[in-house]
Design a protein around this motif. Sequence first.
Motif, short mmCIF file in Angstrom:
data_model
loop_
_atom_site.label_atom_id
_atom_site.label_comp_id
_atom_site.label_asym_id
_atom_site.label_seq_id
_atom_site.Cartn_x
_atom_site.Cartn_y
_atom_site.Cartn_z
N UNK A 1 39.99 30.48 33.36
CA UNK A 1 40.86 30.94 34.49
C UNK A 1 41.46 32.18 34.70
N UNK A 2 41.64 32.77 33.43
CA UNK A 2 42.34 34.11 33.49
C UNK A 2 41.37 34.95 33.31
N UNK A 3 40.54 35.04 33.61
CA UNK A 3 39.20 35.74 33.79
C UNK A 3 38.76 36.60 32.11
N UNK A 4 38.71 35.51 31.39
CA UNK A 4 38.12 36.09 29.74
C UNK A 4 36.77 35.33 29.98
N UNK A 5 35.27 36.31 29.40
CA UNK A 5 33.89 35.42 28.93
C UNK A 5 34.76 35.52 27.24
N UNK B 1 37.06 41.05 28.54
CA UNK B 1 37.27 40.22 30.46
C UNK B 1 36.19 40.49 31.25
N UNK B 2 36.45 39.00 31.92
CA UNK B 2 34.58 39.25 32.94
C UNK B 2 34.57 40.81 33.64
N UNK C 1 32.62 44.05 24.80
CA UNK C 1 33.82 43.17 24.28
C UNK C 1 34.55 43.44 23.24
N UNK C 2 35.54 42.66 22.85
CA UNK C 2 36.67 42.78 22.23
C UNK C 2 37.24 42.43 21.73
N UNK C 3 36.29 41.08 20.74
CA UNK C 3 37.41 40.41 19.56
C UNK C 3 36.08 39.59 18.98
N UNK C 4 36.13 38.60 18.33
CA UNK C 4 35.67 37.62 17.64
C UNK C 4 36.82 36.74 17.10
#
Length: 128
Positions: free
Chosen positions: A10-14, A28-29, A100-103
Amino acid sequence: MQPKDLKYTKTHEWVKIKGKGNLATVGITDHAQSELGEILFVELPQIGALAKKDAVIGTVESLDAFYEILAPVNGKIVEVNNELSEAPEKINESPYHSGWMFTIEMSNPEEANTLMSADDYEEFIKNH
């Protein structure tokens, strides 16, 4: 349309589940990056840092806004996209691929089941 193979918050992370189902790549989306506008700076977590579900794990800054990235699941950071420190615009250009940001290595892979599907996320952004 959101990529169907991802989960959403709901905070727009995928979240993309990969590996044996215990690795979650996060970004983030497209909706979030378009709301933010031109992204100028990204602060990502350190490898080895512990991610706590719904806690701030990083930040994104644009000309217009400051955005806190929340961890979608609990676990340990095992990989970060270091290219974003030199080229944060990759998030604007390709939020689901090169942005993409992190795993996270999830401590409880079942948590991913609490995230929204692409259809649920589409409905969510229409109504909020």
